[in-house]
Design an enzyme around this catalytic site. Structure first.
Site, PDB file in Angstrom:
ATOM      1  N   LYS A 184     -23.483 -52.221  10.479  1.00 32.81           N
ATOM      2  CA  LYS A 184     -23.240 -53.635  10.764  1.00 32.81           C
ATOM      3  C   LYS A 184     -23.630 -53.949  12.206  1.00 32.81           C
ATOM      4  CE  LYS A 184     -19.850 -56.043  12.389  1.00 32.81           C
ATOM      5  NZ  LYS A 184     -20.464 -57.144  13.134  1.00 32.81           N
ATOM      6  N   GLU A 258     -17.402 -44.949  20.925  1.00 34.08           N
ATOM      7  CA  GLU A 258     -17.973 -45.141  22.265  1.00 34.08           C
ATOM      8  C   GLU A 258     -17.463 -46.487  22.752  1.00 34.08           C
ATOM      9  OE1 GLU A 258     -19.632 -43.031  23.945  1.00 34.08           O
ATOM     10  OE2 GLU A 258     -20.489 -41.640  22.491  1.00 34.08           O
ATOM     11  N   CYS A 292     -21.638 -50.525  28.846  1.00 36.51           N
ATOM     12  CA  CYS A 292     -20.325 -49.882  28.907  1.00 36.51           C
ATOM     13  C   CYS A 292     -20.242 -48.858  30.034  1.00 36.51           C
ATOM     14  CB  CYS A 292     -19.981 -49.243  27.572  1.00 36.51           C
ATOM     15  SG  CYS A 292     -21.266 -48.168  26.951  1.00 36.51           S
ATOM     16  N   GLU A 389     -12.574 -54.205  32.296  1.00 40.50           N
ATOM     17  CA  GLU A 389     -14.011 -54.215  32.114  1.00 40.50           C
ATOM     18  C   GLU A 389     -14.459 -55.672  32.034  1.00 40.50           C
ATOM     19  OE1 GLU A 389     -15.530 -52.764  28.348  1.00 40.50           O
ATOM     20  OE2 GLU A 389     -17.163 -51.751  29.401  1.00 40.50           O
TER      21      GLU A 389
END
Lengths: 478, 302
Positions: A184, A258, A292, A389
């Site tokens: 997806k 991840e 990331c 983040e």
């Protein structure tokens, strides 16, 4: 001064890519409508132009795709590894042939500069398929026992920051090891995965081996929870990763995650300043900081703070923000209005909490989603912008005095994905690298990737490794 | 002589290199194992074991965290020496463990002796892994650019270990030794019904060269002690070997809160020579990049 260095526009041609007005789901080798007929539009973040209308997968479509993958698994996993290898080599070659088309497509759908899709994403995508193609017939020698077995159907959910590269990271090792795939892509960047479906067709890949389901989080959740999925791989936010970990608890599904990061880029007083500045820029402004493993926390030794920040600000003033298709563009568009809102809110919170905000003089285009490269100084470890983040072109600067303090500050985070070290002293590099709780440590460089090199996080940045020999483990019954 | 009154042993927890009683002051009865067919149900009383509390579990995590820096920072050669020393000490106490395992698992003396021998050999096997696992699982990556690029395994941190319920000694060592061989520190929850071999192992660890806190042994109700360990934000991983399916699921959900590494329960024949899975389950892979300075090669020059 600027006028002498003005560049004429140098746009890459859009004509190399032909985007259809509508796309279906790719299930069992065919493009089909969603069961409930739902569609969504995907827009170009730099212009807000609607690029195409894409079928939106729901739970019923997930079930159909998993069934197709299950059926295909029997034959695919029974193929000799050397045959699977040849399919993967074919895919790698076709990606190289079509790389300009895919680079332009990715830039249109994602908003990142053509310089990056052309020179970073696409070469890496092809390299990943080449690398894992070579493993397909050598699994007995990979160190996971004499004849490691595939797991079955892999459900894979990938993010929007590197749409095609994340697809390659997920699909190449899965197919090499004999698994079949339901993938997806993210709702804001479905197109390159659908073009990849066409590459599978060109390569003659057996139907059902790869299934692509564009859709939203609900489709991802249905895929993760599907009882006939044997392996779940996810790249995305830590919050969603935790939710997925809870979903697969108590099942036999193998899981790799991840997730987010808040990478520290540590600059010591003996660092080569010019190189460090380039590395800092690469670390946080590559792909508009929507990475990331971005080096979003700059830890600079107090004694060189002024010198380094002056050099950094000078460098930032030369970054070119604008049309992502222009070959001279350094900073493209933010991927979505939603992401722009998040970055904006966090930056405002940084100011509200007392950090000092700075951006170079920078005109933002009238339409599209844009955020100027931003630097925060006077940041402490307690500030939100030093902890959360941001996933945008926002760098928080902190200082330190001793190597121990640098290590303590770098490790003072829930995340543990990446870190950078800048110093000319070899023993210091090794000592600091040793103490950093991060899966990837770049010393005197930053944001380097390679298919042979394992990548993945410590702590809440997730578990499992992608790339290299280690990346095979996630798709084998070991 | 036959009417000499024997001296009972007070079994205690092993936490931070010390032997505390449970802070709760609770104990529970440990008996010999009897067959299920034995309608009377209860075996003979062996000892009162500490019934560890949530607070004991948290104390053990603090001790394990404190010991992590030193243990993970020790050379692999040193860790191998220390582990081998434990095997030496176990061999010296062989008779004691044969007796305890026979009582704990309802085995004949010869069968219990075979279990103890296998356990000591298992410990030696893992002692030899400390300085080899990095070479087997790490190495240089031939990246397409002018970079030195090395992947090496590192311990993940504090590991909570739910020891297998049935195999009180061989099973215990089979799940504990790989955790500390790789440089992690451990909080072990002993077999609930048969905790005595585990508590005695604590005494062996204390008198060998294993630094205090590297291994912490708790006895009591597995479900009660495991819950706070699975939810603990300063525990990095959990081995669910000793949990049944329902408990394992519950603990795995709790473990997701800080993305602990989870090793799910699986059917294991502890007499078989293990693979490396239990070593690698609690390792992280760190990849370090550095430019090589070969400026002629492709890629950037910094």
């Amino acid at each position: 001064m600027a006028s002498a260095f003005e560049y004429a526009p140098a746009p890459e041609s859009r004509s190399v890519v032909d985007i259809a007005p509508a796309y279906g789901l790719f299930v069992d080798g065919e493009f089909t409508d969603a069961a409930d007929g739902k569609v969504f539009k995907t827009v170009s973040p730099s212009t807000e132009e609607a690029l195409s209308e894409v079928a939106q997968a729901g739970a019923e479509d997930v079930d159909r795709a998993v069934k197709a993958a299950r059926k295909a698994f029997e034959k695919w996993s029974a193929l000799p590894g050397s045959e699977r290898a040849k399919y993967l080599f074919r895919i790698a070659r076709i990606i190289q042939e079509r790389s300009r088309e895919l680079a332009v497509l990715e830039t249109l759908d994602n908003g990142k500069p053509i310089k990056e899709t052309r020179d970073a994403d696409l070469p890496l995508v092809a390299a990943h398929f080449f690398y894992y193609a070579g493993w397909a017939d050598k699994l007995d020698h990979a160190g996971f026992g004499a004849s490691p077995r595939p797991l079955g159907v892999a459900g894979q959910v990938i993010p929007w920051n590197f749409p095609l590269l994340m697809l390659a990271w997920k699909i190449a090792p899965a197919l090499a090891t004999g698994n079949t795939v339901v993938l997806k892509p993210a709702e804001t960047t479905p197109l390159s995965a659908l073009f990849f479906a066409d590459i599978c067709r060109q390569a003659g890949l057996p139907r059902g081996v790869v299934n692509i389901l564009p859709g939203y989080g609900d489709a991802g959740a249905a895929l993760v929870a599907h009882p006939d999925v044997n392996k779940v791989a996810f790249t995305g936010s830590t919050a969603v990763g935790k939710e997925i970990a809870r979903t697969v608890a108590g099942t036999r599904k193998k899981l790799t995650l991840e997730l987010g990061g808040k990478g520290a880029n540590i600059v010591f007083d003996d660092a080569p300043v010019d190189q460090a500045v380039e590395g800092i820029v690469t670390g946080i402004f590559f792909n508009q900081g929507q990475v990331c493993c971005a080096g979003s926390r700059l830890l600079v030794q107090e004694s060189i703070q002024d010198e380094l920040l002056d050099a950094l600000k000078r460098r930032l003033a030369t970054l070119r923000l604008g049309d992502p298709l222009d070959k001279n563009t350094d900073i493209g568009a933010i991927n979505s209005a939603e992401q722009l809102a998040r970055i904006t809110a966090l930056a405002e919170q940084g100011e509200a909490e007392g950090a000092e905000r700075w951006s170079p003089a920078c005109e933002l285009p009238a339409s599209g989603y844009w955020f100027a490269p931003t630097l925060f100084t006077n940041v402490t470890q307690a500030h939100t912008i030093a902890r959360d983040e941001i996933f945008g072109p926002v760098l928080s600067v902190l200082t330190f005095r001793t190597p121990d303090e640098a290590v303590a500050k770098a490790n003072n985070t829930q995340y543990g994905l990446s870190a950078g070290i800048w110093t000319e002293k070899g023993s210091r590099i090794l000592a600091v690298a040793n103490k950093l709780r991060a899966g990837v440590v770049w010393s005197n460089t930053f944001n380097k990737f390679d298919p042979t090199s394992p990548f993945g996080g410590y702590k809440e940045s997730g578990f499992g490794r992608e790339g290299g020999r280690h990346g095979l483990e996630a798709y084998l019954d070991v | 002589m036959s009417d000499r009154l024997s001296v009972f042993k007070t079994y205690k927890l092993y936490v931070g290199g010390k032997f505390p009683r449970s802070e709760s002051g609770r104990v529970y009865e440990v008996t010999t194992k009897t067959s299920a067919a034995d309608a009377a149900g209860k075996g003979n009383w062996l000892a009162n074991a500490p019934l560890a509390s949530r607070k004991d579990a948290r104390d053990a995590v603090v001790a394990a965290r404190k010991a992590f820096g030193g243990w993970s920072g020790a050379t692999a050669y040193n860790r191998g020496q220390v582990l081998y020393r434990v095997a030496e000490m176990l061999e010296g106490r062989r008779e004691q463990f044969v007796r305890e395992v026979a009582d704990a698992e309802g085995l004949s003396k010869p069968k219990a002796a075979a279990v103890v021998d296998a356990t000591i050999d298992r410990w030696v096997w893992y002692a030899g892994w400390t300085d080899k696992i990095a070479q087997v699982t790490g190495g240089a990556n031939p990246v397409a650019g002018p970079f030195f690029n090395l992947s090496s395994p590192e311990p993940t941190g504090v590991v909570a270990v739910l020891a297998p319920q049935e195999s009180s000694f061989l099973g215990l060592v089979s799940v504990l030794a790989p955790v500390i061989a790789t440089g992690n520190t451990a909080v072990v929850v002993a077999s609930e019904k048969a905790p005595l071999p585990a508590l005695s192992l604590g005494e062996v660890l204390a008198t060998s060269d294993v630094p205090g806190g590297v291994v912490n042994v708790l006895s009591g109700r597995t479900a009660e002690i495991a819950a706070p360990l699975a939810a603990h934000q300063d525990v990095n991983a959990i081995d669910l070997a000793g949990a049944d399916d329902a408990l394992a699921r519950e603990l795995e959900i709790a473990a997701a809160d800080n993305l602990k590494r989870v090793l799910r329960p699986q059917a294991v024949d502890y007499f078989e020579t293990p693979g490396t899975e239990r070593l690698t389950a609690f390792l992280e892979t760190k990849t370090v990049w550095h430019p090589t300075g070969s400026l002629g090669a492709s890629g950037s020059s910094y």
